[in-house]
Every structure is written in structure tokens, then in C-alpha cells.
Design an enzyme around this catalytic site. Sequence first.
Site, PDB file in Angstrom:
ATOM      1  CG  HIS A 191      -2.133  -0.971   0.877  1.00 27.63           C
ATOM      2  ND1 HIS A 191      -2.241  -2.209   1.460  1.00 27.63           N
ATOM      3  CD2 HIS A 191      -3.159  -0.867  -0.006  1.00 27.63           C
ATOM      4  CE1 HIS A 191      -3.310  -2.814   0.966  1.00 27.63           C
ATOM      5  NE2 HIS A 191      -3.885  -2.026   0.084  1.00 27.63           N
ATOM      6  CD  GLU A 433      -9.668  -7.532  -2.037  1.00 25.51           C
ATOM      7  OE1 GLU A 433      -8.669  -6.956  -2.484  1.00 25.51           O
ATOM      8  OE2 GLU A 433     -10.421  -7.018  -1.194  1.00 25.51           O
ATOM      9  CG  ASP A 457      -5.358  -8.053  -1.044  1.00 22.69           C
ATOM     10  OD1 ASP A 457      -4.317  -8.272  -0.401  1.00 22.69           O
ATOM     11  OD2 ASP A 457      -6.050  -7.043  -0.890  1.00 22.69           O
ATOM     12  CB  CYS A 504      -9.869  -2.138  -9.179  1.00 23.21           C
ATOM     13  SG  CYS A 504     -10.166  -3.221  -7.781  1.00 23.21           S
TER      14      CYS A 504
END
Length: 579
Positions: A191, A433, A457, A504
Site C-alpha cells: 500500500h 480478491e 490481494d 482494479c
Amino acid sequence: MEIKKGIPVSPGISIARLLIIDSEDYRIPRRPIEPSQRTAEVQRLRDAFTNAVGELTRLEAAQDQTGGGKIKDIFAVHLRYLHDRSLRKKITDLVQSKLVTAEYAVSTVLREIASHFTKQQDAYMSERAADIYDIEKRLLKQLLGKKREDITHLTQEVVVVARELSPTQTAGFNKQFVKGIATDAGGRTSHTAIVARSLGIPAVVALEDLTEYVRGGDTVIVDGNRGIVIVNPDEQTVRQYEQYSREFLELEHKLDALREEPAVTRDGVEITLLGNIEFPNEAQSVLERGGRGIGLYRTEFLYLNSETEPTEQDHYQAYAQTVKVFQDRPVIIRTLDLGADKYTQSKRFVREPNPFLGLRSIRFCLQNLTMFKTQLRAILRASVLGDVRIMFPLITNLQELMQARMILRDVMEDLAEESIPYNNDIQIGIMVETPSAALTAYSLARDVDFFSIGTNDLTQYTLAVDRGNELVSTLYSSADPAVLRLIRTVIQDAKKAQIDVSICGEMASEPEYIMLLLGMGVRTVSISPPMIPEIKQVIRSVTLEDCNKLARKVLGMNSERQISAYLRNAAGKILPEAF
Ligand code: PEP
Ligand code: MG
């Protein structure tokens, strides 16, 4: 000049003075001192040791009362180091012989010792290294304590170097002054990397031991395109990089001209390009780069940027600001994905043994209903302002989805009772995910309006590779046949159920994957805003027929290496400047 290779995570070039920070944002300046300041500096050092010993002794005594045996042992180890005469002498000698500040000497000597422990690759030794870093921090706190600088208030351009940065720290950077980021830890889809990219700060991660080679004040080049960091470059290298940086900006400028052009393949198939954002003020940059809406709004950053929990009104204002930019175009608001590497202030100190497998995301929300409902109320209130959609993250089974939907229904009823308007037909989707969600997509599809595949993920959980751990970063690849098979399953199941499916995860922001994704049937992608023009350029240069052919070929391959090489080669022919 020292050249280090890591993983490029945010494109661009930066050349600036380096600023080392630790996990608590301490700056470690390399300021020379005058020979006449030697005695005072050594005294500061003594005081810092004395105060640190006093602090630790008090903490150790407090443990006697609370019976914290293990913690007491740790304090005892730290005290032994602080009483060690040879350690003090080494640090003092450095101040006296090299005429450097006490904090610089502390940092240099302790990091040398820690790096010696880290190199042993042994769990016991790494714990010792962690002890040393703790002692360094304690001494620095004494030395810098009151002068501790807030990294958000910089006045000079810097490249930030750190062992590790949290998404929260990175989100607080002022991009006017933080020109580059280089970290020892991290992976392409961590992240922190995602935030650096969204801020448009060139970044390289997974440099492993960079912090051991550098000192505050060194000049450094961060090449976020090739994943290279050069410490103290010679003049010729600086000139070369200045030229390279100009060329890169020209390429970006050229691609910006595509802004008004549609994302359509050469044989006329239109692809919807949406943007991923972490902060509402990024919505404008998605629009400026040609994005047609928001495919992923990572709302948990509202929590990470603030010391206090956001109110319903804070949520509402952030969503309303975003929707205003896109009006009747889609804005997909993902509900909170807290946990794992993203903590609220209150959860910061609750350590979980395996946080990515722990109380994260929708699981955390389902156990913190007040917080979850506050967010849902705000999303629903904003739903009358435009085409707002809700997306639940990390769904692993149907029951979780049903629970989330039920809570949403409760919140809708509350709003109705209060006569607060909301869109009763709001579209509800989930992120696919986890392998379990992908493998049961056929069933989940009956209860949602759309899927968005979170490949960051999905890759991590399919391959059992931590997305942020540089030690296993070579094993982390969305081109793995196992990941591709799951993605294909989800796309096929979504088509059968006649619901929308998009991607995404960062995979969709990487030019080498886009042909494959189109060939697998994807028609909507949500990507990191700076990558929108480049992805559009690739789409406009290919035919769907080429993409289908490529996908057939790739899905027949059984090795990640072969697939990656093939995809890179194909994309390199289309957009050579980007490679
Ligand atoms: C993903 O996992 O692919 C995703 C888009 O979500 P995040 O990166 O925020 O975990
Ligand atoms: Mg995710």
C-alpha cells in the site's frame, strides 16, 4: 557512487538530498560540528545515555508491578547495551574524530551493529537487530526529542529514505518537497507503493540494505522507471539523468495529448478507463488524465490521515467532493479495508501474528458495526448526488456478503425513518480478491451487481506470498498461471450471470498486462491515475483480435517466466518508450 537495484513502484526520476527517517519520522542530520563544539557534543551524548538509562529503569520497574516478565527481560537487554562502555566509546570516538553530531554518530554506530546482526539471517539475530534499532530510537528521542521535525513541514526538496514506510506516513508527505522515495522493504503492490504512485512521487522499494549505505545529506538519484537508486552520483551520471528526466517528461506530455481521445482499440472496441484513488482531491487528476469515473476509492485513507475517527460528515464531504467531479459517471466507493498494513490510530498497537490473514477489511467492519454503519450512512447520503456504487472488499464467502448486505439494508431503513434521501437502487458489488471468492464467483454473482477483481490481494493469497515483503518479491507475480486461471474463471462467471466485471488491482495499471486482460474479456479497468494515458496508448495501438490471440497463447503456457517474458516483449513492441 553506489548503485542499488530494487523494484520500481512509481515512475519518474528525482535527484535531491537524502533524508533518512525511521518509523517515527526522526530526521538524522549529518551536520559537521566545529572542533570547539566537541566537548559540548560529547556531553549531549552522555546526557542522552543517562536519560535513556533513567527512562528504561523506570519502565523496567513498572513491569515489576504489572508482572510483565518478557517485557522486563527486553528492557534488561537494552539496559545492558546502554551500560556497555565500549559502545559509548565507539560513538564518542566518532564524534571526536569525524566531527559529526551526536545523533549522526549514534545512528552510524548502531546501524553498523544492527546490520551485522541482520546479515546472519537467523531469527534470533534479527531480534537482536530489532533491539539495536530500538536503542537507536530511544537515544535519538533524547537527542532530537524536542526538535523532532515533522516530515510534513519540510522546507527543502528531499528524497526520503527509510527501512520501511507505512501507508499512513507516505500519505502525509508533501509532494512539493518530497521528490523521491527509496525503502529497504516493500513490494510492487504494497500500500505504501500504491500511495507513492497516487501522489506521483518517484519511488523504488525492496532495496534491502540501502539505509545501511547512506547518510542524511548524501545526494541521491531515484529512478522510479528502472528501479535504480544511485547514492552520491558523479557529475556525468547526474547530467545523464537530468537528460533522461527531460525525455521522460516529454513522453508524459505527449501522452497527455491523448486525454480527449477515446480508449478504443484499432478495431473499434471501446474500453472504459476508470481511476483508483485514495483521497478525494485525486478525483480531479483522474478526470484530467482522461479517466471516466472512479473504479476504486480506497476510503480507509480517511482513517489513516487523521488522529481521530472521521465522523459521518467527514465521510460524506469526502464522497460528495469526489462525486461532484464526476457528476453522473460512476464513483465506486469501497467500504473500509482497514487492518493488515493499514491501521486506525486505536488499532495501531494491537499486533496480530498474521495480519493479512487476520481481522482485516470486511471482517473488521462486521465486528465494528458502529464504524461500518457510519460509513454506509455517508455513502448512501452521497448516493443521491450522482452514480455512487458500493463495493465490499475481501469477501471470502456468501455469508459475509449476506451479512454486509443486511447491515446496508438496516442503514437504509434508518435513513428512511429519518426521511433522509438515498438511492434505493444503488449498485452493490464486491472485490474478488481471495481464491475462495474467485472459485465461488458463480454463486456470489447472483447477489451482486458487479465484480471488481483485486489482483493485488488475489495474487498474494493465491501464491501465498506477502505482497509487501521484499524477501519473497520475486515469487509475487500476477502472471502466474494459477492467478490467470482464477481471473479467467471470475470473468467467465460474471459474463454468465450478466454482471459487470472489472479489474482494479495494479495489474491493470501495468502496460504489459493490458492486452492479455482485453483478450480475456475485460472491458473495464480501474487504474492508478498517472498510468491512464499510457494504458490508453496501448489500447489504441492494438486490435481486439491481436489481444484474443495473445490471451489464447498465454493461457496455454504453464510457466510464469515464460508468460512474463512473452507479455513484456509484446508490450515493448507497442510502446517501446515505456520499456
Ligand atoms: C487489490 O487487492 O487488488 C486491491 C485493488 O485492493 P488493495 O490494493 O487496496 O488491497
Ligand atoms: Mg485488496
